[in-house]
Design a protein around this motif. Structure first.
Motif, PDB file in Angstrom:
ATOM      1  N   PRO A   1       0.841  -1.160   0.023  1.00 25.09           N
ATOM      2  CA  PRO A   1       0.010   0.107   0.040  1.00 25.09           C
ATOM      3  C   PRO A   1       0.795   1.200   0.065  1.00 25.09           C
ATOM      4  N   ILE A   2       2.068   1.129   0.576  1.00 26.13           N
ATOM      5  CA  ILE A   2       2.826   2.543   0.691  1.00 26.13           C
ATOM      6  C   ILE A   2       3.466   2.820  -0.605  1.00 26.13           C
ATOM      7  N   LEU A   3       3.680   1.736  -1.462  1.00 24.30           N
ATOM      8  CA  LEU A   3       4.412   2.099  -2.774  1.00 24.30           C
ATOM      9  C   LEU A   3       3.358   2.103  -3.888  1.00 24.30           C
ATOM     10  N   ILE A   4       1.949   1.921  -3.621  1.00 22.86           N
ATOM     11  CA  ILE A   4       0.941   2.099  -4.608  1.00 22.86           C
ATOM     12  C   ILE A   4       0.966   3.362  -5.395  1.00 22.86           C
ATOM     13  N   PRO A   5       1.257   4.544  -4.733  1.00 20.24           N
ATOM     14  CA  PRO A   5       1.223   5.731  -5.340  1.00 20.24           C
ATOM     15  C   PRO A   5       2.561   5.915  -6.346  1.00 20.24           C
ATOM     16  N   VAL A   6       3.652   5.284  -5.714  1.00 16.90           N
ATOM     17  CA  VAL A   6       4.877   5.184  -6.719  1.00 16.90           C
ATOM     18  C   VAL A   6       4.570   4.292  -7.547  1.00 16.90           C
ATOM     19  N   ALA A   7       4.208   2.974  -7.526  1.00 15.67           N
ATOM     20  CA  ALA A   7       3.747   2.238  -8.581  1.00 15.67           C
ATOM     21  C   ALA A   7       3.297   2.670  -9.621  1.00 15.67           C
ATOM     22  N   ILE A   8       1.893   3.657  -9.511  1.00 15.59           N
ATOM     23  CA  ILE A   8       1.140   4.043 -10.309  1.00 15.59           C
ATOM     24  C   ILE A   8       2.181   4.991 -11.377  1.00 15.59           C
ATOM     25  N   GLY A   9       2.847   5.761 -10.571  1.00 11.33           N
ATOM     26  CA  GLY A   9       3.829   6.758 -11.280  1.00 11.33           C
ATOM     27  C   GLY A   9       4.777   6.063 -12.117  1.00 11.33           C
ATOM     28  N   LEU A  10       5.606   5.066 -11.530  1.00 15.39           N
ATOM     29  CA  LEU A  10       6.441   4.401 -12.151  1.00 15.39           C
ATOM     30  C   LEU A  10       5.769   3.433 -13.570  1.00 15.39           C
ATOM     31  N   ILE A  11       4.700   2.933 -13.210  1.00 16.84           N
ATOM     32  CA  ILE A  11       4.132   2.213 -14.322  1.00 16.84           C
ATOM     33  C   ILE A  11       3.752   3.142 -15.476  1.00 16.84           C
ATOM     34  N   GLY A  12       3.168   4.149 -15.028  1.00 13.46           N
ATOM     35  CA  GLY A  12       2.876   5.285 -15.882  1.00 13.46           C
ATOM     36  C   GLY A  12       4.073   5.632 -16.857  1.00 13.46           C
ATOM     37  N   ILE A  13       5.317   5.799 -16.241  1.00 14.22           N
ATOM     38  CA  ILE A  13       6.413   6.350 -16.977  1.00 14.22           C
ATOM     39  C   ILE A  13       6.858   5.150 -17.819  1.00 14.22           C
ATOM     40  N   LEU A  14       6.791   3.697 -17.405  1.00 14.25           N
ATOM     41  CA  LEU A  14       7.080   2.578 -18.108  1.00 14.25           C
ATOM     42  C   LEU A  14       6.346   2.444 -19.275  1.00 14.25           C
ATOM     43  N   ILE A  15       4.937   2.672 -19.082  1.00 13.30           N
ATOM     44  CA  ILE A  15       4.108   2.523 -20.036  1.00 13.30           C
ATOM     45  C   ILE A  15       4.274   3.332 -21.028  1.00 13.30           C
ATOM     46  N   ALA A  16       4.660   4.828 -20.725  1.00 14.00           N
ATOM     47  CA  ALA A  16       5.262   5.637 -21.882  1.00 14.00           C
ATOM     48  C   ALA A  16       6.386   5.402 -22.416  1.00 14.00           C
ATOM     49  N   ALA A  17       7.363   4.744 -21.723  1.00 12.93           N
ATOM     50  CA  ALA A  17       8.598   4.345 -22.172  1.00 12.93           C
ATOM     51  C   ALA A  17       8.370   3.195 -23.348  1.00 12.93           C
TER      52      ALA A  17
ATOM     53  N   ILE B   1      13.792  -1.153 -15.542  1.00 13.44           N
ATOM     54  CA  ILE B   1      13.166  -2.172 -14.684  1.00 13.44           C
ATOM     55  C   ILE B   1      14.043  -2.626 -13.583  1.00 13.44           C
ATOM     56  N   LYS B   2      15.273  -2.826 -13.838  1.00 13.04           N
ATOM     57  CA  LYS B   2      16.153  -3.235 -12.956  1.00 13.04           C
ATOM     58  C   LYS B   2      16.472  -2.278 -11.851  1.00 13.04           C
ATOM     59  N   TRP B   3      16.477  -0.963 -12.120  1.00 12.45           N
ATOM     60  CA  TRP B   3      16.621  -0.124 -11.245  1.00 12.45           C
ATOM     61  C   TRP B   3      15.474   0.136 -10.360  1.00 12.45           C
ATOM     62  N   ILE B   4      14.237   0.035 -10.934  1.00 11.09           N
ATOM     63  CA  ILE B   4      12.922  -0.047 -10.065  1.00 11.09           C
ATOM     64  C   ILE B   4      13.123  -0.917  -8.961  1.00 11.09           C
ATOM     65  N   GLY B   5      13.647  -2.636  -9.466  1.00 11.32           N
ATOM     66  CA  GLY B   5      13.618  -3.416  -8.597  1.00 11.32           C
ATOM     67  C   GLY B   5      14.744  -3.194  -7.395  1.00 11.32           C
ATOM     68  N   ASN B   6      15.661  -2.965  -7.897  1.00 12.62           N
ATOM     69  CA  ASN B   6      16.976  -2.279  -6.851  1.00 12.62           C
ATOM     70  C   ASN B   6      16.564  -1.447  -5.833  1.00 12.62           C
ATOM     71  N   ARG B   7      15.984  -0.227  -6.509  1.00 13.51           N
ATOM     72  CA  ARG B   7      15.607   0.786  -5.657  1.00 13.51           C
ATOM     73  C   ARG B   7      14.217   0.819  -4.626  1.00 13.51           C
ATOM     74  N   TYR B   8      13.499   0.059  -5.212  1.00  5.28           N
ATOM     75  CA  TYR B   8      12.180  -0.090  -4.080  1.00  5.28           C
ATOM     76  C   TYR B   8      11.830  -1.704  -3.523  1.00  5.28           C
ATOM     77  N   LEU B   9      12.445  -2.730  -4.505  1.00  7.01           N
ATOM     78  CA  LEU B   9      12.183  -3.938  -3.779  1.00  7.01           C
ATOM     79  C   LEU B   9      13.180  -4.769  -3.341  1.00  7.01           C
ATOM     80  N   ILE B  10      14.400  -4.431  -3.257  1.00  7.54           N
ATOM     81  CA  ILE B  10      15.654  -5.242  -3.003  1.00  7.54           C
ATOM     82  C   ILE B  10      16.194  -4.482  -1.736  1.00  7.54           C
ATOM     83  N   LYS B  11      16.933  -3.169  -2.293  1.00  6.17           N
ATOM     84  CA  LYS B  11      17.586  -2.509  -1.006  1.00  6.17           C
ATOM     85  C   LYS B  11      16.891  -2.073   0.282  1.00  6.17           C
ATOM     86  N   ASN B  12      15.808  -1.671   0.251  1.00  5.35           N
ATOM     87  CA  ASN B  12      14.859  -1.289   1.130  1.00  5.35           C
ATOM     88  C   ASN B  12      14.124  -2.472   1.630  1.00  5.35           C
ATOM     89  N   ASN B  13      14.136  -3.528   1.047  1.00  6.42           N
ATOM     90  CA  ASN B  13      13.303  -4.625   1.519  1.00  6.42           C
ATOM     91  C   ASN B  13      12.020  -4.452   1.793  1.00  6.42           C
TER      92      ASN B  13
END
Length: 205
Positions: free
Chosen positions: A96-112, A188-200
């Motif tokens: 839930p904490i990352l949903i706003p971030v997710a929406i923004g990043l997914i938007g950027i990803l879709i645009a990319a 994609i790897k940057w997103i994974g490292n930044r939000y899903l691995i380093k910060n656990n």
């Protein structure tokens, strides 16, 4: 309790190679035992078994993609990358904490992705158009030879020039295509490292 927790993690890691999966779990088991974590402390640090397994798989696919070489079949690498993309998307929306971030990043990803496909479409349509123009010019040149040698030679030369340009630039276009795709995977790897691995990050599930 730790063994039960890791057994649950193992059940979500069936798509990883057995040797690497067991080595990974053994490492974390020793770490947890040495630290004397309770099950509550483990879940606070690593999340639920499903969340922890997702984080481990993201890290695994990122690390393997970075060390992949020509010995790895292209189909396997592509499959791993698709798994990585899917896991990153799931990981972002799982919290839930990352949903706003997710929406923004997914938007950027879709645009990319749309931009990537648009550029490719334009490039390859242009190539096909030039190639078709070259072939038409060549055929017309052959036909016109019977009417005017000079005109026929001109069209044949133009056709060969256009066809040669396509042959010359095709490898360059392919390299550009691969570079654009690599940039997309890097994001994609940057997103994974930044939000899903380093910060656990731990999700709600």
């Amino acid at each position: 309790m730790i063994k039960e927790y890791l057994d649950n993690v193992r059940s979500y890691l069936k798509d990883l190679p057995t040797d690497e999966r067991e080595e990974l779990l053994q490492f974390y088991e020793e770490q947890m035992l040495d630290a004397g974590y309770s099950i509550q402390e483990i879940e606070e640090k690593y999340g639920t078994p499903k969340q922890f397994a997702r984080s481990l798989k993201i890290e695994y696919f990122i690390e393997n993609d970075e060390v992949a070489d020509d010995m790895v079949p292209r189909s396997t690498r592509t499959k791993n990358r698709m798994n990585l993309v899917w896991l990153v998307i799931l990981g972002l929306f799982a919290s839930p904490i990352l949903i706003p971030v997710a929406i923004g990043l997914i938007g950027i990803l879709i645009a990319a992705v749309i931009g990537f496909l648009g550029i490719l479409f334009g490039i390859y349509v242009g190539i096909i158009g030039v190639l078709a123009g070259g072939l038409i010019a060549f055929v017309n040149g052959v036909i016109l030879l019977w009417q005017s040698v000079a005109t026929g030679i001109f069209y044949i030369g133009a056709g060969l020039l256009l066809t040669g340009a396509v042959i010359f630039f095709a490898p360059i276009v392919w390299r550009i295509t691969r570079w654009l795709f690599e940039m997309l995977v890097t994001f994609i790897k940057w997103i994974g490292n930044r939000y899903l691995i380093k910060n656990n990050v731990k999700g709600a599930r």
